[in-house]
Design an enzyme around this catalytic site. Structure first.
Site, mmCIF file in Angstrom:
data_model
loop_
_atom_site.group_PDB
_atom_site.id
_atom_site.type_symbol
_atom_site.label_atom_id
_atom_site.label_comp_id
_atom_site.label_asym_id
_atom_site.label_seq_id
_atom_site.Cartn_x
_atom_site.Cartn_y
_atom_site.Cartn_z
ATOM 1 N N ASP A 131 0.829 -1.205 0.000
ATOM 2 C CA ASP A 131 0.000 0.000 0.000
ATOM 3 C C ASP A 131 0.870 1.265 0.000
ATOM 4 O OD1 ASP A 131 -2.358 1.431 0.096
ATOM 5 O OD2 ASP A 131 -2.560 1.335 2.250
ATOM 6 N N ASN A 152 -18.502 -3.649 -2.916
ATOM 7 C CA ASN A 152 -17.987 -2.595 -2.020
ATOM 8 C C ASN A 152 -16.568 -2.185 -2.392
ATOM 9 O OD1 ASN A 152 -16.516 -4.808 -1.205
ATOM 10 N ND2 ASN A 152 -17.297 -4.861 0.892
ATOM 11 N N LEU A 155 -11.446 -6.494 -2.110
ATOM 12 C CA LEU A 155 -11.168 -7.839 -2.597
ATOM 13 C C LEU A 155 -11.806 -8.826 -1.620
ATOM 14 C CD1 LEU A 155 -9.332 -9.305 -4.857
ATOM 15 C CD2 LEU A 155 -7.886 -9.881 -2.904
ATOM 16 N N CYS A 185 -20.568 -12.243 -5.626
ATOM 17 C CA CYS A 185 -21.466 -11.324 -4.910
ATOM 18 C C CYS A 185 -22.932 -11.645 -5.214
ATOM 19 C CB CYS A 185 -21.180 -9.870 -5.310
ATOM 20 S SG CYS A 185 -19.694 -9.190 -4.546
ATOM 21 N N LYS A 220 -8.179 16.568 5.183
ATOM 22 C CA LYS A 220 -7.474 17.422 6.148
ATOM 23 C C LYS A 220 -8.316 18.640 6.559
ATOM 24 C CE LYS A 220 -4.250 14.502 5.717
ATOM 25 N NZ LYS A 220 -4.460 13.325 6.552
ATOM 26 N N CYS A 245 -20.830 -8.063 5.074
ATOM 27 C CA CYS A 245 -20.605 -8.975 3.945
ATOM 28 C C CYS A 245 -20.716 -10.435 4.395
ATOM 29 C CB CYS A 245 -19.221 -8.723 3.340
ATOM 30 S SG CYS A 245 -18.824 -9.848 1.977
ATOM 31 N N ASN A 278 -2.816 14.742 23.930
ATOM 32 C CA ASN A 278 -1.792 14.406 22.938
ATOM 33 C C ASN A 278 -0.864 13.306 23.463
ATOM 34 O OD1 ASN A 278 -0.263 14.490 20.659
ATOM 35 N ND2 ASN A 278 0.448 16.584 20.896
#
Length: 307
Positions: A131, A152, A155, A185, A220, A245, A278
């Site tokens: 990725d 959707n 995979l 599907c 953002k 699913c 934080n």
């Protein structure tokens, strides 16, 4: 058994030993069928503010532009389905981000697989991707028989569902290729019906700019007020279209120690999330993919859920 078959079998056996769910192989080349689909999706602005999706159009469709002399794309699936989920009613994060950032966990496994190829097959040139590059990973995984791209746009595998990461090795080694599988599907529309923001506009067409994952991770700017009350308590990512699913009834918990979630993440109440500092954010999400949205992003998402 010829060399191409022998090497493919060796790589698949080692992938299994390293903990990958499955491994499929395709011949590296131009993804002719996917080119018009990607172009149409981009032209419809379904990528929202994700400008990077417009970059490297040719590379996305042709791995030989990423790895010179590439002959094969080795696609791999790595399970992240958790044993337990967050407390009911709490603000939620997507299951893929429960543990350590997958980019590092899966990349480490891929590096091991590349080392194995070098040690057992020889001087093979290639790159490992999780990725992290302009690759249509779902298209390659589907082409390699690891599943089909569902309504959707995830995979889906008949054997294990869809709660897995997809990774690739692009290498200059000729290997025996696997064939694509078929779509299962059928007439099911559960993911379309369940999507809280209507991002799945029709079967196989997901408008990324309306997806909760897009709003809570990629965007953002301020989240558009028109989507208030539609987030179903998701503060980072969204799993709705996977949770509903039917094929995910076959998902089994992973056994990757690095995906073990922080106890606080699993048990925090909404009040505790609303008072998040934080310092605590950095502690809970120290090695997590959630750091991508930063403390300010998560606080923005939580405020949006409260409104």
């Amino acid at each position: 058994m010829d060399k191409k078959s022998h090497y493919a079998a060796l790589i698949k056996a080692e992938a299994k030993r390293l903990g990958f769910l499955s491994c499929g192989i395709s011949e590296a080349g131009f993804l002719e069928e996917d080119a018009p689909r990607l172009e149409k999706w981009l032209n419809a602005n379904m990528h929202g503010s994700m400008q990077y999706m417009e970059n490297h159009f040719d590379k996305r469709l042709n791995p030989t532009l990423l790895v010179e002399g590439a002959k094969s794309v080795v696609s791999l699936l790595f399970n992240y389905y958790p044993e337990q989920e967050q407390t009911d009613g709490a603000y939620k994060i997507s299951k893929y981000a429960y543990g350590e950032d997958y980019h590092y966990v899966v990349k480490d496994k891929l590096k091991e697989l590349l080392h194995f190829i070098h040690d057992n097959i020889g001087a093979v040139d290639g790159r490992a991707f999780v990725d992290s590059a302009p690759i249509l990973d779902k298209a390659w995984a589907a082409k390699s028989g690891l599943g089909w791209v569902g309504k959707n746009s995830n995979l889906i595998s008949k054997q294990v569902g869809s709660f897995f990461f997809i990774a690739e090795l692009i290498i200059d080694l000729e290997l025996e290729s696997d064939g694509a599988t078929t779509d299962h599907c059928g007439k099911c529309t559960r993911c379309i019906d369940a999507c809280p923001t209507g991002a799945i506009e029709s079967a196989y067409i997901v408008n990324g700019s309306k997806c909760i994952s897009y709003f809570t991770i990629e965007l953002k700017d301020d989240i558009p007020a028109e989507f208030a009350g539609q987030f179903d308590n998701w503060m980072y990512g969204c799993d709705v279209c996977q949770d509903v699913c039917p094929w995910n009834r076959f998902a089994k918990p992973h056994n990757e120690p690095r995906f073990t979630p922080n106890e606080a993440l699993m048990n925090y109440s909404n009040k505790e999330w609303e008072e998040l500092t934080n310092e605590v954010f950095n502690d809970i999400f120290r090695k997590s993919a959630v750091k991508r949205t930063k403390y300010t992003g998560l606080v923005r998402n939580i405020k949006f859920l409260k409104e």
